[in-house]
Design a protein around this motif. Structure first.
Motif, PDB file in Angstrom:
ATOM      1  N   ILE A  13      -0.219 -11.813   7.067  1.00  0.00           N
ATOM      2  CA  ILE A  13      -1.663 -12.164   6.802  1.00  0.00           C
ATOM      3  C   ILE A  13      -2.242 -10.656   7.164  1.00  0.00           C
ATOM      4  N   ASP A  14      -2.961 -10.029   6.249  1.00  0.00           N
ATOM      5  CA  ASP A  14      -3.391  -8.725   6.642  1.00  0.00           C
ATOM      6  C   ASP A  14      -4.486  -9.083   7.881  1.00  0.00           C
ATOM      7  N   GLY A  15      -4.638  -7.952   8.715  1.00  0.00           N
ATOM      8  CA  GLY A  15      -5.492  -8.158   9.851  1.00  0.00           C
ATOM      9  C   GLY A  15      -5.126  -8.739  11.118  1.00  0.00           C
ATOM     10  N   SER A  16      -3.928  -9.627  10.810  1.00  0.00           N
ATOM     11  CA  SER A  16      -3.316 -10.293  12.047  1.00  0.00           C
ATOM     12  C   SER A  16      -3.159  -9.174  13.147  1.00  0.00           C
ATOM     13  N   THR A  27      -1.798  -4.289  14.955  1.00  0.00           N
ATOM     14  CA  THR A  27      -2.349  -5.028  13.521  1.00  0.00           C
ATOM     15  C   THR A  27      -1.640  -5.002  12.376  1.00  0.00           C
ATOM     16  N   LEU A  28      -1.486  -5.929  11.680  1.00  0.00           N
ATOM     17  CA  LEU A  28      -0.441  -6.014  10.567  1.00  0.00           C
ATOM     18  C   LEU A  28      -1.271  -5.765   9.383  1.00  0.00           C
ATOM     19  N   THR A  29      -0.261  -5.006   8.348  1.00  0.00           N
ATOM     20  CA  THR A  29      -0.813  -4.916   7.088  1.00  0.00           C
ATOM     21  C   THR A  29       0.288  -5.420   6.139  1.00  0.00           C
ATOM     22  N   ARG A  92       5.123   0.671  12.499  1.00  0.00           N
ATOM     23  CA  ARG A  92       6.587  -0.029  12.466  1.00  0.00           C
ATOM     24  C   ARG A  92       6.733  -0.999  11.739  1.00  0.00           C
ATOM     25  N   VAL A  93       7.776  -1.063  10.999  1.00  0.00           N
ATOM     26  CA  VAL A  93       8.253  -2.309   9.873  1.00  0.00           C
ATOM     27  C   VAL A  93       8.407  -3.371  10.836  1.00  0.00           C
TER      28      VAL A  93
END
Length: 226
Positions: A13-16, A27-29, A92-93
């Motif tokens: 989920i973008d923005g998690s 923050t995840l993209t 980081r992945v």
């Protein structure tokens, strides 16, 4: 008890956001790596710079229908509160999934190789693949010999990796015979990482997902929020 899977749907989920230890936040993209061709439906996950073409890796015991499937990466941008930001973000992945069906996952199971038995695992143990060159990948078992030169630090996989630049460290490599490979850096680097199979409510395979342990499996991970 063997390791259990967190709610991986939140990773994509973008923005998690999440806490990573006591001094980093992330923050995840969601980044589309590309579309992977599975001509046999037998999925292989490994460090391509060490094992691709070696004959030492096997596909997972669970296969899917041949086809072309999307590969997505959950890329974490990490910051230290109060620290000055540099010219390039620290990314980081965190996890990568091979999407077989774009449906909600009802349950997770470890992806296994022939001869592996989850009943033999101890507390917090898991089966996973080893990474010695900081990179993981997905490819079809029939593509094992489609990338000559990889072991000699040349060829399509090396060229694709080197073309990434300062973007997210994910890439698609085009091999011989119409085969391709989805590659990505492995979280913090070398180690051993589990791949999970996500199943839909009807039992069909929804995805394969490799977790690189950037996001802690703890109450902090449960705090992920969009």
């Amino acid at each position: 008890m063997p390791i259990t899977a967190p709610d991986y749907s939140r990773y994509f989920i973008d923005g998690s956001s999440f806490a990573c230890g006591s001094d980093l936040t992330g923050t995840l993209t969601v980044v589309r790596v590309g579309e992977l061709s599975l001509s046999s439906g037998q999925v292989v996950a490994c460090d391509p710079f060490v094992y691709l073409g070696s004959g030492d890796v096997q596909p997972f015991t669970v296969a899917v229908e041949p086809g072309r499937y999307a590969v997505d990466a959950a890329v974490a941008t990490l910051v230290r509160p109060g620290a000055e930001s540099g010219p390039h973000p620290h990314t980081r992945v965190a996890a990568v999934r091979l999407v077989i069906r774009d449906v909600e996952v009802a349950g997770w199971e470890l992806a296994l190789l022939p001869g592996q038995d989850p009943a033999e695992l101890g507390d917090e143990q898991y089966f996973g693949y080893g990474v010695d060159a900081g990179t993981g990948c997905f490819y079809d078992a029939s593509a094992e010999n489609a990338f000559p030169g990889t072991e000699d630090e040349e060829g399509a996989v090396w060229a694709a990796m080197e073309s990434v630049g300062h973007g997210p460290d994910v890439f698609m490599a085009q091999g011989e015979g119409g085969h391709n490979l989805a590659g990505f850096t492995s979280g913090w680097g070398d180690g051993a990482y589990p791949t999970w199979i996500g199943r839909a409510a009807d039992g069909s395979v929804a995805c394969f997902l490799t977790d690189f342990f950037v996001i802690p499996h703890s109450a902090e991970a449960d705090a992920l929020a969009s």
